[in-house]
Write a protein that holds these residues in place. Structure first.
Motif, PDB file in Angstrom:
ATOM      1  N   VAL A  52      46.697  32.331  37.988  1.00  0.00           N
ATOM      2  CA  VAL A  52      45.679  33.301  38.418  1.00  0.00           C
ATOM      3  C   VAL A  52      45.604  33.337  39.941  1.00  0.00           C
ATOM      4  N   ARG A  53      45.661  32.169  40.580  1.00  0.00           N
ATOM      5  CA  ARG A  53      45.623  32.133  42.048  1.00  0.00           C
ATOM      6  C   ARG A  53      46.817  32.883  42.643  1.00  0.00           C
ATOM      7  N   GLU A  54      47.999  32.709  42.019  1.00  0.00           N
ATOM      8  CA  GLU A  54      49.192  33.409  42.506  1.00  0.00           C
ATOM      9  C   GLU A  54      49.021  34.922  42.393  1.00  0.00           C
ATOM     10  N   LEU A  55      48.529  35.387  41.259  1.00  0.00           N
ATOM     11  CA  LEU A  55      48.310  36.823  41.081  1.00  0.00           C
ATOM     12  C   LEU A  55      47.264  37.342  42.055  1.00  0.00           C
ATOM     13  N   LYS A  56      46.189  36.586  42.209  1.00  0.00           N
ATOM     14  CA  LYS A  56      45.102  37.008  43.097  1.00  0.00           C
ATOM     15  C   LYS A  56      45.579  37.079  44.549  1.00  0.00           C
ATOM     16  N   SER A  57      46.360  36.098  44.982  1.00  0.00           N
ATOM     17  CA  SER A  57      46.834  36.109  46.372  1.00  0.00           C
ATOM     18  C   SER A  57      47.842  37.232  46.606  1.00  0.00           C
ATOM     19  N   GLY A  59      47.380  40.147  45.463  1.00  0.00           N
ATOM     20  CA  GLY A  59      46.614  41.388  45.369  1.00  0.00           C
ATOM     21  C   GLY A  59      46.616  41.997  43.974  1.00  0.00           C
ATOM     22  N   ARG A  60      46.943  41.207  42.976  1.00  0.00           N
ATOM     23  CA  ARG A  60      47.008  41.701  41.599  1.00  0.00           C
ATOM     24  C   ARG A  60      45.848  41.131  40.785  1.00  0.00           C
ATOM     25  N   THR A  61      44.635  41.352  41.282  1.00  0.00           N
ATOM     26  CA  THR A  61      43.435  40.794  40.663  1.00  0.00           C
ATOM     27  C   THR A  61      43.238  41.301  39.246  1.00  0.00           C
ATOM     28  N   GLU A  62      43.492  42.568  39.012  1.00  0.00           N
ATOM     29  CA  GLU A  62      43.301  43.134  37.676  1.00  0.00           C
ATOM     30  C   GLU A  62      44.238  42.470  36.665  1.00  0.00           C
ATOM     31  N   GLN A  63      45.467  42.204  37.074  1.00  0.00           N
ATOM     32  CA  GLN A  63      46.400  41.510  36.184  1.00  0.00           C
ATOM     33  C   GLN A  63      45.954  40.078  35.945  1.00  0.00           C
ATOM     34  N   ALA A  64      45.351  39.462  36.945  1.00  0.00           N
ATOM     35  CA  ALA A  64      44.827  38.109  36.784  1.00  0.00           C
ATOM     36  C   ALA A  64      43.712  38.091  35.741  1.00  0.00           C
ATOM     37  N   GLU A  71      44.707  34.677  27.635  1.00  0.00           N
ATOM     38  CA  GLU A  71      44.921  33.247  27.406  1.00  0.00           C
ATOM     39  C   GLU A  71      43.694  32.550  26.822  1.00  0.00           C
ATOM     40  N   THR A  72      42.507  33.029  27.168  1.00  0.00           N
ATOM     41  CA  THR A  72      41.296  32.308  26.783  1.00  0.00           C
ATOM     42  C   THR A  72      40.438  33.019  25.742  1.00  0.00           C
ATOM     43  N   GLY A  73      40.592  34.334  25.629  1.00  0.00           N
ATOM     44  CA  GLY A  73      39.725  35.086  24.721  1.00  0.00           C
ATOM     45  C   GLY A  73      38.384  35.434  25.353  1.00  0.00           C
ATOM     46  N   MET A  74      38.250  35.213  26.642  1.00  0.00           N
ATOM     47  CA  MET A  74      37.003  35.555  27.340  1.00  0.00           C
ATOM     48  C   MET A  74      36.794  37.060  27.341  1.00  0.00           C
ATOM     49  N   GLY A  75      35.526  37.447  27.526  1.00  0.00           N
ATOM     50  CA  GLY A  75      35.214  38.847  27.719  1.00  0.00           C
ATOM     51  C   GLY A  75      35.584  39.267  29.135  1.00  0.00           C
ATOM     52  N   ARG A  76      35.504  40.566  29.401  1.00  0.00           N
ATOM     53  CA  ARG A  76      35.904  41.075  30.717  1.00  0.00           C
ATOM     54  C   ARG A  76      35.072  40.462  31.841  1.00  0.00           C
ATOM     55  N   ARG A  77      33.767  40.465  31.666  1.00  0.00           N
ATOM     56  CA  ARG A  77      32.883  39.956  32.720  1.00  0.00           C
ATOM     57  C   ARG A  77      33.129  38.470  32.986  1.00  0.00           C
ATOM     58  N   GLU A  78      33.268  37.693  31.933  1.00  0.00           N
ATOM     59  CA  GLU A  78      33.525  36.265  32.102  1.00  0.00           C
ATOM     60  C   GLU A  78      34.840  36.025  32.846  1.00  0.00           C
ATOM     61  N   ALA A  79      35.877  36.779  32.460  1.00  0.00           N
ATOM     62  CA  ALA A  79      37.181  36.626  33.103  1.00  0.00           C
ATOM     63  C   ALA A  79      37.114  37.014  34.571  1.00  0.00           C
ATOM     64  N   GLU A  80      36.377  38.084  34.890  1.00  0.00           N
ATOM     65  CA  GLU A  80      36.229  38.483  36.288  1.00  0.00           C
ATOM     66  C   GLU A  80      35.530  37.389  37.097  1.00  0.00           C
ATOM     67  N   LEU A  81      34.500  36.785  36.526  1.00  0.00           N
ATOM     68  CA  LEU A  81      33.806  35.686  37.204  1.00  0.00           C
ATOM     69  C   LEU A  81      34.734  34.504  37.428  1.00  0.00           C
ATOM     70  N   PHE A  82      35.558  34.204  36.427  1.00  0.00           N
ATOM     71  CA  PHE A  82      36.523  33.108  36.550  1.00  0.00           C
ATOM     72  C   PHE A  82      37.511  33.371  37.675  1.00  0.00           C
ATOM     73  N   VAL A  83      38.064  34.577  37.696  1.00  0.00           N
ATOM     74  CA  VAL A  83      39.047  34.928  38.729  1.00  0.00           C
ATOM     75  C   VAL A  83      38.388  34.925  40.101  1.00  0.00           C
TER      76      VAL A  83
END
Length: 86
Positions: A52-57, A59-64, A71-83
């Protein structure tokens, strides 16, 4: 061929059931290993946070976010908070 009695038939049925169970177990194990062993090309076996850090750095935040959700089954909001937290 001699006639088989109920005891012999029961033994054969149990052996056949054990063989079928073993084959199914091996097939399931191989299937799980294939799914988990290659997260994505070029990952090098890195854990989720590193990928996720590699994707974020890059500039591919949406893919992260999509990666975390997949991978985790999280909802969209939870995943955005994680990233965002990485």
């Amino acid at each position: 061929m001699p006639n088989l009695g109920p005891t012999e038939l029961l033994i054969l049925a149990v052996l056949l059931a054990l063989i079928v169970a073993a084959v199914i177990g091996v097939a399931v194990s191989v299937g799980r290993r294939r799914r988990v062993s290659a997260p994505y090309p070029g990952a090098g076996g890195a854990d989720l946070a590193t990928r996720v850090r590699e994707l974020k750095s890059a500039g591919r935040t949406e893919q992260a976010v999509h990666l975390v959700r997949g991978e985790t089954g999280m909802g969209r909001r939870e995943a955005e908070l994680f990233v965002d937290g990485l």
